[in-house]
Write an enzyme that holds these catalytic residues in place. Structure first.
Site, PDB file in Angstrom:
ATOM      1  N   ARG A  62       1.153  -1.309   0.021  1.00 40.59           N
ATOM      2  CA  ARG A  62      -0.004  -0.551  -0.100  1.00 40.59           C
ATOM      3  C   ARG A  62       0.587   0.918   0.484  1.00 40.59           C
ATOM      4  NH1 ARG A  62      -4.517  -0.347   4.313  1.00 40.59           N
ATOM      5  NH2 ARG A  62      -4.806   1.415   4.139  1.00 40.59           N
TER       6      ARG A  62
ATOM      7  N   GLN B   2     -11.390   9.239   7.477  1.00 39.19           N
ATOM      8  CA  GLN B   2     -11.015   8.062   7.634  1.00 39.19           C
ATOM      9  C   GLN B   2     -10.046   7.900   7.038  1.00 39.19           C
ATOM     10  OE1 GLN B   2     -14.671   5.528   7.528  1.00 39.19           O
ATOM     11  NE2 GLN B   2     -15.373   7.524   6.625  1.00 39.19           N
TER      12      GLN B   2
ATOM     13  N   VAL C 268      -6.221   7.102   5.805  1.00 39.23           N
ATOM     14  CA  VAL C 268      -4.738   6.808   6.394  1.00 39.23           C
ATOM     15  C   VAL C 268      -4.100   7.402   4.724  1.00 39.23           C
ATOM     16  CG1 VAL C 268      -5.640   5.459   7.782  1.00 39.23           C
ATOM     17  CG2 VAL C 268      -4.321   4.283   5.450  1.00 39.23           C
ATOM     18  N   ASP C 269      -3.905   7.877   4.032  1.00 38.43           N
ATOM     19  CA  ASP C 269      -3.225   8.507   3.012  1.00 38.43           C
ATOM     20  C   ASP C 269      -2.605   9.319   2.923  1.00 38.43           C
ATOM     21  OD1 ASP C 269      -6.523   8.199   1.064  1.00 38.43           O
ATOM     22  OD2 ASP C 269      -5.213   9.775   2.115  1.00 38.43           O
TER      23      ASP C 269
ATOM     24  N   HIS D  97      -8.133   7.962  12.016  1.00 35.18           N
ATOM     25  CA  HIS D  97      -7.410   6.418  12.032  1.00 35.18           C
ATOM     26  C   HIS D  97      -6.097   5.917  11.867  1.00 35.18           C
ATOM     27  CE1 HIS D  97     -11.533   4.697  10.107  1.00 35.18           C
ATOM     28  NE2 HIS D  97     -11.788   4.871  11.237  1.00 35.18           N
TER      29      HIS D  97
ATOM     30  N   CYS E 144      12.470  -1.163  16.669  1.00 35.17           N
ATOM     31  CA  CYS E 144      11.839   0.003  16.869  1.00 35.17           C
ATOM     32  C   CYS E 144      14.028  -0.282  17.692  1.00 35.17           C
ATOM     33  CB  CYS E 144      11.102  -0.448  17.748  1.00 35.17           C
ATOM     34  SG  CYS E 144      11.290   1.524  19.327  1.00 35.17           S
TER      35      CYS E 144
ATOM     36  N   ASN F  18     -21.329  11.261  -3.307  1.00 35.16           N
ATOM     37  CA  ASN F  18     -20.838   9.294  -3.417  1.00 35.16           C
ATOM     38  C   ASN F  18     -21.885   9.037  -5.212  1.00 35.16           C
ATOM     39  OD1 ASN F  18     -20.457   6.280  -3.127  1.00 35.16           O
ATOM     40  ND2 ASN F  18     -20.247   7.038  -1.122  1.00 35.16           N
TER      41      ASN F  18
ATOM     42  N   ALA G 294     -15.891  12.394  -6.503  1.00 34.00           N
ATOM     43  CA  ALA G 294     -15.741  13.260  -5.851  1.00 34.00           C
ATOM     44  C   ALA G 294     -15.146  14.366  -6.580  1.00 34.00           C
ATOM     45  CB  ALA G 294     -15.115  13.270  -4.405  1.00 34.00           C
TER      46      ALA G 294
HETATM   47  C1  BV8 Z   1     -13.656   0.501  17.499  1.00 35.25           C
HETATM   48  C2  BV8 Z   1      -7.103   1.879   9.404  1.00 35.25           C
HETATM   49  C3  BV8 Z   1     -13.797  -0.807  20.027  1.00 35.25           C
HETATM   50  C4  BV8 Z   1      -6.273   0.152   9.192  1.00 35.25           C
HETATM   51  C5  BV8 Z   1     -10.060   1.461   9.210  1.00 35.25           C
HETATM   52  C6  BV8 Z   1     -20.370  -0.647  16.399  1.00 35.25           C
HETATM   53  C7  BV8 Z   1     -19.209   0.210  17.021  1.00 35.25           C
HETATM   54  C8  BV8 Z   1     -18.718   0.594  17.060  1.00 35.25           C
HETATM   55  C9  BV8 Z   1     -17.504  -0.594  16.520  1.00 35.25           C
HETATM   56  C10 BV8 Z   1     -17.972  -1.466  15.509  1.00 35.25           C
HETATM   57  C11 BV8 Z   1     -19.400  -1.335  16.146  1.00 35.25           C
HETATM   58  N1  BV8 Z   1     -19.140  -2.260  14.402  1.00 35.25           N
HETATM   59  C12 BV8 Z   1     -18.506  -3.332  14.405  1.00 35.25           C
HETATM   60  C13 BV8 Z   1     -17.890  -2.972  14.981  1.00 35.25           C
HETATM   61  C14 BV8 Z   1     -16.193  -2.830  14.676  1.00 35.25           C
HETATM   62  C15 BV8 Z   1     -15.684  -1.671  13.407  1.00 35.25           C
HETATM   63  C16 BV8 Z   1     -16.340  -2.481  12.410  1.00 35.25           C
HETATM   64  O1  BV8 Z   1     -16.629  -0.575  12.216  1.00 35.25           O
HETATM   65  N2  BV8 Z   1     -16.145  -2.766  11.891  1.00 35.25           N
HETATM   66  C17 BV8 Z   1     -17.082  -2.794  10.763  1.00 35.25           C
HETATM   67  C18 BV8 Z   1     -16.044  -3.222   9.526  1.00 35.25           C
HETATM   68  C19 BV8 Z   1     -18.461  -3.238  10.458  1.00 35.25           C
HETATM   69  N3  BV8 Z   1     -14.993  -0.794  14.203  1.00 35.25           N
HETATM   70  C20 BV8 Z   1     -12.828  -0.552  15.087  1.00 35.25           C
HETATM   71  O2  BV8 Z   1     -13.200  -1.950  15.886  1.00 35.25           O
HETATM   72  C21 BV8 Z   1     -13.042   0.499  15.626  1.00 35.25           C
HETATM   73  N4  BV8 Z   1     -12.695   0.453  16.860  1.00 35.25           N
HETATM   74  O3  BV8 Z   1     -14.697   0.460  17.333  1.00 35.25           O
HETATM   75  O4  BV8 Z   1     -13.079   0.064  19.294  1.00 35.25           O
HETATM   76  C22 BV8 Z   1     -13.130  -0.106  20.800  1.00 35.25           C
HETATM   77  C23 BV8 Z   1     -13.195   0.703  22.236  1.00 35.25           C
HETATM   78  C24 BV8 Z   1     -12.884   0.605  23.304  1.00 35.25           C
HETATM   79  C25 BV8 Z   1     -11.254  -0.386  23.023  1.00 35.25           C
HETATM   80  C26 BV8 Z   1     -11.427  -1.077  22.141  1.00 35.25           C
HETATM   81  C27 BV8 Z   1     -12.125  -1.156  21.008  1.00 35.25           C
HETATM   82  C28 BV8 Z   1     -11.830   0.584  14.543  1.00 35.25           C
HETATM   83  C29 BV8 Z   1     -12.612   0.898  12.788  1.00 35.25           C
HETATM   84  C30 BV8 Z   1     -11.298   1.236  12.130  1.00 35.25           C
HETATM   85  C31 BV8 Z   1      -9.967  -0.259  11.331  1.00 35.25           C
HETATM   86  N5  BV8 Z   1      -9.039   1.081  10.725  1.00 35.25           N
HETATM   87  N6  BV8 Z   1      -8.515   1.982   9.062  1.00 35.25           N
HETATM   88  C32 BV8 Z   1      -5.678   0.797   7.318  1.00 35.25           C
HETATM   89  O5  BV8 Z   1      -6.574   1.526   7.068  1.00 35.25           O
HETATM   90  O6  BV8 Z   1      -5.508  -0.193   6.830  1.00 35.25           O
HETATM   91  S1  BV8 Z   1     -10.798   1.875   8.391  1.00 35.25           S
HETATM   92  C33 BV8 Z   1     -10.548   1.069   7.062  1.00 35.25           C
HETATM   93  O7  BV8 Z   1     -12.191   1.756   6.455  1.00 35.25           O
HETATM   94  C34 BV8 Z   1     -10.262   2.704   6.279  1.00 35.25           C
HETATM   95  O8  BV8 Z   1     -10.215   3.527   7.027  1.00 35.25           O
HETATM   96  C35 BV8 Z   1     -10.831   3.014   5.022  1.00 35.25           C
HETATM   97  O9  BV8 Z   1     -11.370   4.807   4.962  1.00 35.25           O
HETATM   98  C36 BV8 Z   1     -12.532   2.963   6.400  1.00 35.25           C
HETATM   99  C37 BV8 Z   1     -14.310   3.403   5.942  1.00 35.25           C
HETATM  100  O10 BV8 Z   1     -13.971   2.775   4.711  1.00 35.25           O
HETATM  101  P1  BV8 Z   1     -14.476   3.925   2.955  1.00 35.25           P
HETATM  102  O11 BV8 Z   1     -13.883   4.669   3.895  1.00 35.25           O
HETATM  103  O12 BV8 Z   1     -16.394   4.158   3.564  1.00 35.25           O
HETATM  104  O13 BV8 Z   1     -14.347   3.016   2.051  1.00 35.25           O
HETATM  105  P2  BV8 Z   1     -15.068   2.050   0.944  1.00 35.25           P
HETATM  106  O14 BV8 Z   1     -14.065   1.479   0.471  1.00 35.25           O
HETATM  107  O15 BV8 Z   1     -15.760   0.782   2.241  1.00 35.25           O
HETATM  108  O16 BV8 Z   1     -15.890   2.986   0.883  1.00 35.25           O
HETATM  109  C38 BV8 Z   1     -15.744   3.841  -0.479  1.00 35.25           C
HETATM  110  C39 BV8 Z   1     -17.209   4.276  -0.690  1.00 35.25           C
HETATM  111  O17 BV8 Z   1     -16.490   5.380  -1.894  1.00 35.25           O
HETATM  112  C40 BV8 Z   1     -18.578   3.822  -1.548  1.00 35.25           C
HETATM  113  O18 BV8 Z   1     -19.821   4.166  -1.043  1.00 35.25           O
HETATM  114  C41 BV8 Z   1     -17.784   4.470  -2.728  1.00 35.25           C
HETATM  115  O19 BV8 Z   1     -19.104   4.405  -3.431  1.00 35.25           O
HETATM  116  C42 BV8 Z   1     -17.056   5.625  -2.854  1.00 35.25           C
HETATM  117  N7  BV8 Z   1     -16.276   5.976  -3.775  1.00 35.25           N
HETATM  118  C43 BV8 Z   1     -15.982   5.760  -4.482  1.00 35.25           C
HETATM  119  N8  BV8 Z   1     -15.152   6.147  -5.907  1.00 35.25           N
HETATM  120  C44 BV8 Z   1     -15.257   7.150  -5.708  1.00 35.25           C
HETATM  121  C45 BV8 Z   1     -16.265   7.286  -4.062  1.00 35.25           C
HETATM  122  N9  BV8 Z   1     -17.199   8.739  -3.732  1.00 35.25           N
HETATM  123  C46 BV8 Z   1     -16.554   9.813  -4.258  1.00 35.25           C
HETATM  124  N10 BV8 Z   1     -16.078   9.667  -5.268  1.00 35.25           N
HETATM  125  C47 BV8 Z   1     -15.115   8.172  -5.922  1.00 35.25           C
HETATM  126  N11 BV8 Z   1     -15.031   8.739  -7.115  1.00 35.25           N
HETATM  127 ZN    ZN Z   2       9.581   0.250  20.787  1.00 37.07          ZN
END
Ligand code: BV8
Ligand code: ZN
Length: 254
Positions: free
Chosen positions: A70, A101, A103-104, A130, A162, A228, A246
């Site tokens: 990546r 959201q 990280v880029d 994130h 590290c 979107n 966008a």
């Molecule tokens: C946490 C970094 C708890 C890493 C990422 C309910 C409540 C709370 C948590 C949860 C919950 N249900 C489930 C959870 C757990 C989980 C979660 O949400 N899971 C999902 C899959 C259901 N959440 C977590 O684990 C979070 N932590 O809640 O911790 C906790 C509390 C206390 C103590 C301990 C724990 C952490 C979430 C962070 C994960 N890390 N990224 C990495 O990048 O490697 S998230 C990752 O997904 C990216 O950051 C990305 O940005 C993000 C979201 O995805 P989108 O940005 O929406 O991207 P996607 O591809 O999905 O969509 C793209 C959109 O763009 C589409 O709609 C498309 O149509 C559109 N598009 C395409 N082209 C265009 C366009 N739009 C405009 N123009 C275009 N040209």
């Molecule tokens: Zn260290």
């Protein structure tokens, strides 16, 4: 579309405070693969399977191979007109908060590109929910360093460690199952609660707690404008939903 563009322009033009929430879609036209789009992110792996502390504990080499790939893609990517239009809005309109959201690092790059020497870029722009792929963090002592772009994920022995404590480095991003930084969440929801307009760009709104930010705008009396090409769970609650890319829609409405 033109009626909606006019309406979006008018809502944003007269808003005192604007909360922008972006997802991977805002960087799609920069060539950064989205998470859930057909471009898919990497081989047959789902991000939720690799971007976790468990995956890193089990197979740090594979996780690092994914992030090194990546980073190499990112080295070729530049901000697109969407990032630039948002950076200009934030400069021109002090009541703007941009929460991403992604990280880029492309929002940062766009802000650096548009700010003139006599202007001061807002240090809180963007609020990175994130973390950032262009930073590493020690998996034990938490020491942060600029990203290594020469990570050799060929074997567990060659993975970066590290300099202080010798533990494995990891990308400085928030994995699934990890908590976001409390001060970042607080700032994001504070901005949402005081926003007149929430501009949601390029997110499928499935990842929490980020996906709850637009709801906070509405609950506090603000309105949503969505950009979107696809409909999302937010579309029904947006007063204006612009089904376009966008990179072409944002310069038009901002
Ligand atoms: C946490 C970094 C708890 C890493 C990422 C309910 C409540 C709370 C948590 C949860 C919950 N249900 C489930 C959870 C757990 C989980 C979660 O949400 N899971 C999902 C899959 C259901 N959440 C977590 O684990 C979070 N932590 O809640 O911790 C906790 C509390 C206390 C103590 C301990 C724990 C952490 C979430 C962070 C994960 N890390 N990224 C990495 O990048 O490697 S998230 C990752 O997904 C990216 O950051 C990305 O940005 C993000 C979201 O995805 P989108 O940005 O929406 O991207 P996607 O591809 O999905 O969509 C793209 C959109 O763009 C589409 O709609 C498309 O149509 C559109 N598009 C395409 N082209 C265009 C366009 N739009 C405009 N123009 C275009 N040209
Ligand atoms: Zn260290």
């Amino acid at each position: 579309m033109t009626g909606d563009v006019e309406r979006a322009r008018e809502l944003i033009g007269r808003a005192e405070r604007i909360l922008v929430l972006t997802g991977a879609g805002v960087s799609a036209e920069s060539g950064v693969p989205t998470f859930r789009g057909d471009g898919g992110l990497w081989r047959s792996y789902r991000p939720e399977a690799l971007a976790t502390p468990e995956a890193f504990a089990r197979d740090p080499r594979l996780v690092w191979e994914w992030y090194a790939w990546r980073r190499s893609c990112l080295a070729e990517c530049r901000p697109n007109p969407a990032h630039v239009a948002l950076a200009r809005l934030a400069l021109r309109h002090p009541g703007t908060s941009l929460v991403t959201q992604n990280v880029d690092g492309l929002h940062h790059q766009a802000a650096d590109a548009v700010v003139r020497p006599e202007e001061v870029a807002d240090p809180a722009y963007p609020l990175e929910l994130h973390g950032a792929l262009h930073r590493d963090r020690c998996s034990r002592c938490g020491r942060r360093t600029p990203a290594r772009y020469d990570v050799d994920a060929g074997s567990p022995e060659s993975l970066p460690r590290c300099e202080e404590c010798g533990a494995l480095l990891r990308p400085d991003v928030v994995w699934f199952g990890e908590a976001l930084a409390p001060e970042v969440i607080a700032a994001a929801f504070e901005a949402a609660r005081s926003a007149d307009v929430g501009l949601v760009v390029g997110t499928s709104a499935v990842v929490h707690p980020a996906a709850a930010i637009p709801e906070a705008v509405i609950r506090s009396g603000g309105v949503l404008v969505e950009v979107n090409p696809e409909t999302t769970t937010l579309t029904a609650s947006a007063v204006v939903s612009l089904p376009g890319a966008a990179g072409s829609v944002l310069p038009e409405i901002l």
